[in-house]
Design an enzyme around this catalytic site. Structure first.
Site, short mmCIF file in Angstrom:
data_model
loop_
_atom_site.label_atom_id
_atom_site.label_comp_id
_atom_site.label_asym_id
_atom_site.label_seq_id
_atom_site.Cartn_x
_atom_site.Cartn_y
_atom_site.Cartn_z
N GLU A 87 0.84 -1.21 0.11
CA GLU A 87 0.01 0.01 -0.14
C GLU A 87 0.90 1.14 -0.05
OE1 GLU A 87 -2.60 -0.86 -1.06
OE2 GLU A 87 -4.24 0.02 0.16
N THR A 141 -4.18 6.71 -6.13
CA THR A 141 -4.52 7.24 -4.65
C THR A 141 -3.27 8.35 -4.40
OG1 THR A 141 -4.97 4.97 -4.25
CG2 THR A 141 -4.35 6.22 -2.33
N1 HSE Z 1 -7.47 5.92 3.05
C1 HSE Z 1 -6.94 5.80 1.88
C2 HSE Z 1 -7.32 7.18 1.34
C3 HSE Z 1 -7.72 4.78 1.25
O1 HSE Z 1 -8.32 7.53 1.30
O2 HSE Z 1 -6.24 7.72 0.74
C4 HSE Z 1 -7.10 4.64 -0.29
O3 HSE Z 1 -6.32 3.57 -0.29
#
Ligand code: HSE
Length: 310
Positions: free
Chosen positions: A129, A182
């Site tokens: 991630e 993201t």
């Molecule tokens: N919490 C994360 C975001 C989730 O909103 O950036 C996406 O990977």
């Protein structure tokens, strides 16, 4: 056991009031992964089906990155090959990178007869991630490893709480076919938040969690609000506020950005209503001629599932 085939589901992170701390595992949308033992040590991504944009390179592929962080912690005289069948579109906001990151460590852990705990697997998956978004967060990977709805209290020492799931709780998700990385949708976020907004967000997060524990759908409805991230990120999503309004007008408890977008989620009580909400959300995108995918899902209580073993 030499080979395992798993289903690694999609997920919705944040759920409006819980930026980076809430995540929900979905049921009927996800990737399949086949993980095989190899004579050669290390990890190889042999093929990714269904998404040409995903790199095979071990330094760039999130499944390989999380797998390597696990393999660095053990000494074994063989390696692993991973074949990925993508069902989740990358850049859609419903945990595509998390499915790969968590799936690879979950599958390898089964093949090496489970030496690692769920919290350790979450820690390894967070490395994937980190590559995908620039920050190691666990709100997508935790519900995949633990199932259901999870609250991440801490990622320093991993502390994940499985929250109760009221009956008949559904998520409707519309994915407008545009891609959002993201890392990009994180880069526009403001890093200073007013005390007033912090108080509102904390109160709503507490209210949402309390609503889950007490089956209080009205409290859940009142609490599904995001005063911190949504106002900034929503500009990246065409017709966001119209779609959100149509979901709520048609009976959703709440609606907001799914993860980092562009997907939009609605939380709904009952499947019939969840489908009706989906139709209403769809109409907005049909009007502007933007293609989309629509998913209606019950909450997946189990997370990643083993499909077969050899
Ligand atoms: N919490 C994360 C975001 C989730 O909103 O950036 C996406 O990977």
């Amino acid at each position: 056991m030499n080979e395992i085939k798993i289903f690694s589901p999609a997920s919705v992170a944040n759920i409006s009031c819980g930026f980076d701390v809430l995540g929900v595992c979905l049921n009927n949308i996800g990737d399949e992964m086949v993980i095989r033992k190899t004579k050669k040590k290390g990890v190889v991504i042999s093929k990714v089906h269904g998404d040409r944009d995903i790199p095979l390179d071990n330094k760039k592929n999130v499944a390989a990155i999380s797998a390597s962080s696990l393999l660095n912690k053990i000494s074994i005289n063989h390696g692993f090959e991973i074949e990925i069948f993508k069902g989740i579109k990358s850049g859609s906001g419903i945990g595509s990178s998390a499915a790969s990151s968590a799936g690879s460590v979950f599958g390898i852990n089964k093949l090496i007869e489970k030496p690692f705990s769920k919290n350790e697997l979450i820690k390894f998956a967070m490395e994937g991630e980190k590559k995908a978004s620039g920050t190691a967060h666990a709100d997508n990977v935790a519900p995949l490893i633990c199932g259901g709805i999870t609250l991440i209290r801490s990622t320093t020492e991993i502390d994940v709480i499985n929250l109760p799931i009221p009956d008949k709780l559904f998520l409707t998700i519309i994915h407008p076919k545009i891609k959002l990385k993201t890392s990009d949708s994180r880069s526009i976020l403001k890093h200073k938040v007013s005390l007033k907004k912090t108080i509102d967000q904390m109160a709503n997060l507490g209210g949402f969690i309390s609503g889950l524990y007490t089956n209080d759908f009205n409290l859940i409805k009142r609490s599904l609000k995001d005063v911190i991230v949504e106002p900034t990120r929503s500009i990246l999503i065409p017709e966001f506020y119209k779609i959100k309004k149509s979901a709520i007008d048609n009976g959703a408890l709440g609606s907001g950005i799914a993860g980092s977008g562009p997907s939009i989620y609605a939380m709904v009580k009952g499947e019939k209503k969840a489908r009706k909400v989906g139709e209403a959300m769809s109409e907005i995108l049909i009007k502007i001629g933007l293609e989309f995918n629509l998913h209606v899902s019950e909450i997946n209580r189990n997370g990643i599932k083993v499909l077969s073993k050899k």
